[in-house]
Each structure stands twice: as structure tokens, then as C-alpha cells.
Scaffold this active site. Structure first.
Site, PDB file in Angstrom:
ATOM      1  N   GLY A  11      43.224  53.475  58.911  1.00  0.00           N
ATOM      2  CA  GLY A  11      43.815  52.635  59.962  1.00  0.00           C
ATOM      3  C   GLY A  11      42.782  51.740  60.647  1.00  0.00           C
ATOM      4  O   GLY A  11      41.611  51.684  60.243  1.00  0.00           O
ATOM      5  N   GLN A  12      43.230  51.069  61.716  1.00  0.00           N
ATOM      6  CA  GLN A  12      42.370  50.089  62.398  1.00  0.00           C
ATOM      7  C   GLN A  12      41.078  50.736  62.908  1.00  0.00           C
ATOM      8  O   GLN A  12      39.987  50.214  62.702  1.00  0.00           O
ATOM      9  CB  GLN A  12      43.128  49.455  63.581  1.00  0.00           C
ATOM     10  CG  GLN A  12      42.357  48.329  64.252  1.00  0.00           C
ATOM     11  CD  GLN A  12      42.866  47.988  65.654  1.00  0.00           C
ATOM     12  OE1 GLN A  12      43.671  48.717  66.237  1.00  0.00           O
ATOM     13  NE2 GLN A  12      42.404  46.881  66.200  1.00  0.00           N
ATOM     14  N   TYR A 137      56.367  56.527  72.327  1.00  0.00           N
ATOM     15  CA  TYR A 137      54.916  56.567  72.096  1.00  0.00           C
ATOM     16  C   TYR A 137      54.213  57.152  73.334  1.00  0.00           C
ATOM     17  O   TYR A 137      53.356  58.040  73.224  1.00  0.00           O
ATOM     18  CB  TYR A 137      54.439  55.140  71.823  1.00  0.00           C
ATOM     19  CG  TYR A 137      52.958  54.962  71.607  1.00  0.00           C
ATOM     20  CD1 TYR A 137      52.336  55.456  70.459  1.00  0.00           C
ATOM     21  CD2 TYR A 137      52.178  54.253  72.520  1.00  0.00           C
ATOM     22  CE1 TYR A 137      50.979  55.247  70.245  1.00  0.00           C
ATOM     23  CE2 TYR A 137      50.824  54.041  72.306  1.00  0.00           C
ATOM     24  CZ  TYR A 137      50.229  54.541  71.171  1.00  0.00           C
ATOM     25  OH  TYR A 137      48.883  54.331  70.961  1.00  0.00           O
TER      26      TYR A 137
HETATM   27  C1  AKB Z   1      49.782  49.823  71.107  1.00  0.00           C
HETATM   28  O1  AKB Z   1      49.876  48.645  71.481  1.00  0.00           O
HETATM   29  O2  AKB Z   1      50.742  50.551  70.847  1.00  0.00           O
HETATM   30  C2  AKB Z   1      48.392  50.429  71.030  1.00  0.00           C
HETATM   31  C3  AKB Z   1      48.021  51.091  72.296  1.00  0.00           C
HETATM   32  C4  AKB Z   1      47.621  50.292  73.474  1.00  0.00           C
HETATM   33  O3  AKB Z   1      48.050  52.286  72.373  1.00  0.00           O
HETATM   34  N1  AKB Z   1      47.446  49.412  70.682  1.00  0.00           N
END
Ligand code: AKB
Length: 311
Positions: A11-12, A137
Site C-alpha cells: 500500500g501507500q 472507518y
Molecule cells: C483517508 O482519507 O481515509 C485517510 C485518512 C486520513 O485516514 N487518508
């Protein structure tokens, strides 16, 4: 000498962390695992992070003592399939914590600015404050922070974490995140393509250039355990800007750069609930966090590296 496993190495962050750690600990001491093995890397292995037995076998076989668990479905992608986001984000974390408990490993999992929701203070968001995330998330990140702290308190697992802002980098593109625009815009600008921005012009978010993010990971993981009070996840930031601020900086360097806004309702809603700027004092005090890259230096470097890579 450490024996490190990076899970989600393609990943990144993983792509650049692998090189960074191998420079410090040697090629053979950094095993890079992902869904697909990289045939040109002899220390790369195939691993489905959802498979607890496979993870345990690898940790045992390679005598791993440190795990970087970088597996994640990011914020915008998570909103398209919340059940999948929960399954992957929590599944990978729980497997990493369990295997760390079994084999006595140190374990890192990134949290995020996404752990905060609209009820949190927007400016100088404190380390310890109300969180109330409103994305799957963010819910995974807060749960992950609590689980890492739980495994530390209950089983003594040396779990550590930072709340990363958007990470800007030029080796591997991010995918599925809300802050991705701040990377993608550089590719468009350098290639001479018009950039369509999915984030409102004045929406500020915390950001960090990859070299600082790698130092943050390494500095936290090598910090004296006795100094660490916040096991759940440290606020870290290096800069805070909106699209209009970033695009003005790019236009100063590439006057032909063109852009327009086509705001994505999901990314708008996610980013409107995130902090404008974090207070990262606890990280500064407890493990000497001190970012080196500001906005101007980052923009200069991104353009120069991508010109060599893309043109
Ligand atoms: C996202 O944009 O989901 C991620 C983060 C800030 O966790 N880059």
C-alpha cells in the site's frame, strides 16, 4: 537486530516503509507481506491478513518480533461497503494483536484523523477529547485504538499507534481515502492535466509528507516504553491546508495548472466532520515528535520528484 513483518506492504505507506526499514535493519530482517507476493523481492511473501493461522505460521517461521499492520479499507471506500470495511479493518487488527500476544511481538497499527467526528473540537483538536466518529472507518479506528490499549493493559502487548492525517507521497498512490485529492492533484498538475477536485475549496484538513510519516512510525516504535502514556494513538500532524491553499502553491510553481471543483457528497460529508487542525503536543512531549516538512518544501519536492518520474 529486529525481525520485522509489514502486513499490507504493497500500500501507500507499506511500499515506502519497507525501503525505510530495510535501510536501517537490513533486507532480510524486513519481511513484506501482502495479498500478492512481489516476485522481484526475495523477502516478500503472500499473506491474506484475514487468515490468522497463516499469519501465526509466518511470525513463528521468521521469528518476527515487530509487526506493522497497515491493512485498511480507507474512509471513502468504507462508506460504500461498511460491513466489508469492518471485517477487513477489525479482522486484520485482531489477528495482529492475537499473534503479538502469542509470540510477544511489538505491534503498530495506524489510527487516523478519521477517528474524530463532528462533535470533536475542530481547531487544535486535543489528544484526549470527545470523538464520536460518524463513518465506519472512524468507528473502526476508535475501536482499534481501544483494542490496542486493551491488549496492552490486559496482556502486556506492546501496541503503539498514531492518528495519521492525510499522507502525501510520490511512490505509490493512495486509494479510497478522503485526503487522496492532495496526492492526485500533483500527478495531474505535473502531467498538464486539468484536476477535478472532489473536496470543497475551503475545507481544511491535517496533512503530512511521507518522510515525516516514516520518521513518526520509526520514532514511536523505538521510543522508551516508560515515556508512553497514550497507547491508543497519538495525534500527529505537520501541516493543515484546504484545496484552495494547496492549489495556489502549485500554481505559483506551475502557472498553467488548471482545476475545477466537482464536490463528491460522500467525501464532503466525511471531511466536514474531521478536525481542521490537530494538537500533537503529547507526541512531541512523550516521544519527541518533530516534523521536518512544511507546505512549501513538500510542494517543491513533490513536483520535482514527479517530474522525474512522469515526464
Ligand atoms: C483517508 O482519507 O481515509 C485517510 C485518512 C486520513 O485516514 N487518508
Amino acid at each position: 537486530m529486529k525481525k520485522i513483518l509489514i502486513v499490507g506492504a504493497g500500500g501507500q505507506i507499506g511500499t515506502e516503509l519497507k525501503t525505510y526499514l530495510r535501510e536501517r535493519y537490513g533486507e532480510a530482517n524486513v519481511i513484506a507481506a501482502d495479498l500478492q507476493a512481489n516476485p522481484s523481492d526475495q523477502y516478500s511473501i503472500q499473506l491474506d491478513a484475514m487468515d490468522a493461522s497463516a499469519l501465526s505460521l509466518i511470525v513463528n517461521k521468521h521469528k518476527i518480533d515487530t509487526i506493522y499492520n497497515l491493512v485498511a479499507l480507507l474512509s471513502a471506500r468504507g462508506e460504500q461497503d461498511p460491513a466489508l470495511a469492518w471485517k477487513i479493518n477489525m479482522g486484520a487488527l485482531l489477528n495482529a494483536l492475537e499473534v503479538a500476544r502469542q509470540y510477544g511481538c511489538q505491534v503498530f497499527t495506524p489510527s487516523s484523523i478519521g477517528a474524530f467526528g463532528p462533535d470533536a473540537p475542530k481547531e487544535n483538536t486535543p489528544q484526549d477529547t470527545i470523538m464520536h466518529p460518524t463513518t465506519v472507518y472512524g468507528i473502526c479506528k476508535v475501536t482499534g485504538e481501544l483494542m490496542s490499549n486493551y491488549y496492552y493493559q490486559r496482556f502486556g502487548v506492546d501496541a503503539r499507534s498514531v492518528r495519521f492525517p492525510g499522507i502525501i507521497s510520490n511512490a505509490s498512490l493512495p486509494g479510497g481515502g478522503t485526503t487522496d485529492y492532495a496526492v492526485e492533484v500533483f500527478y495531474s498538475a505535473v502531467k498538464g492535466e486539468k484536476f477535478i477536485c472532489p473536496i470543497p475549496a475551503d475545507r481544511r484538513m491535517d496533512m503530512m509528507y511521507m518522510p515525516d510519516a516514516l520518521d513518526a512510525l520509526h520514532d514511536l516504535m523505538t521510543a522508551d516504553s516508560d515515556r508512553l502514556v497514550h497507547r491508543n494513538g497519538y495525534n500527529v500532524t505537520a501541516m493543515s491546508f484546504s484545496p484552495e491553499i494547496l492549489f495556489a502553491k502549485i500554481k505559483e510553481r506551475i502557472p498553467t495548472f488548471e482545476y475545477e471543483y466537482a464536490v463528491d457528497p460522500i467525501k464532503d460529508s466525511i471531511s466536514s466532520g474531521w478536525p481542521d487542525s490537530l494538537d500533537d503536543n503529547c507526541a512531541r512531549i512523550e516521544w519527541d515528535w518533530n516534523p521536518k516538512w512544511g507546505l512549501d518544501a513538500m510542494v517543491d519536492d513533490m513536483i520535482s520528484v514527479l517530474r522525474k518520474k512522469l515526464l
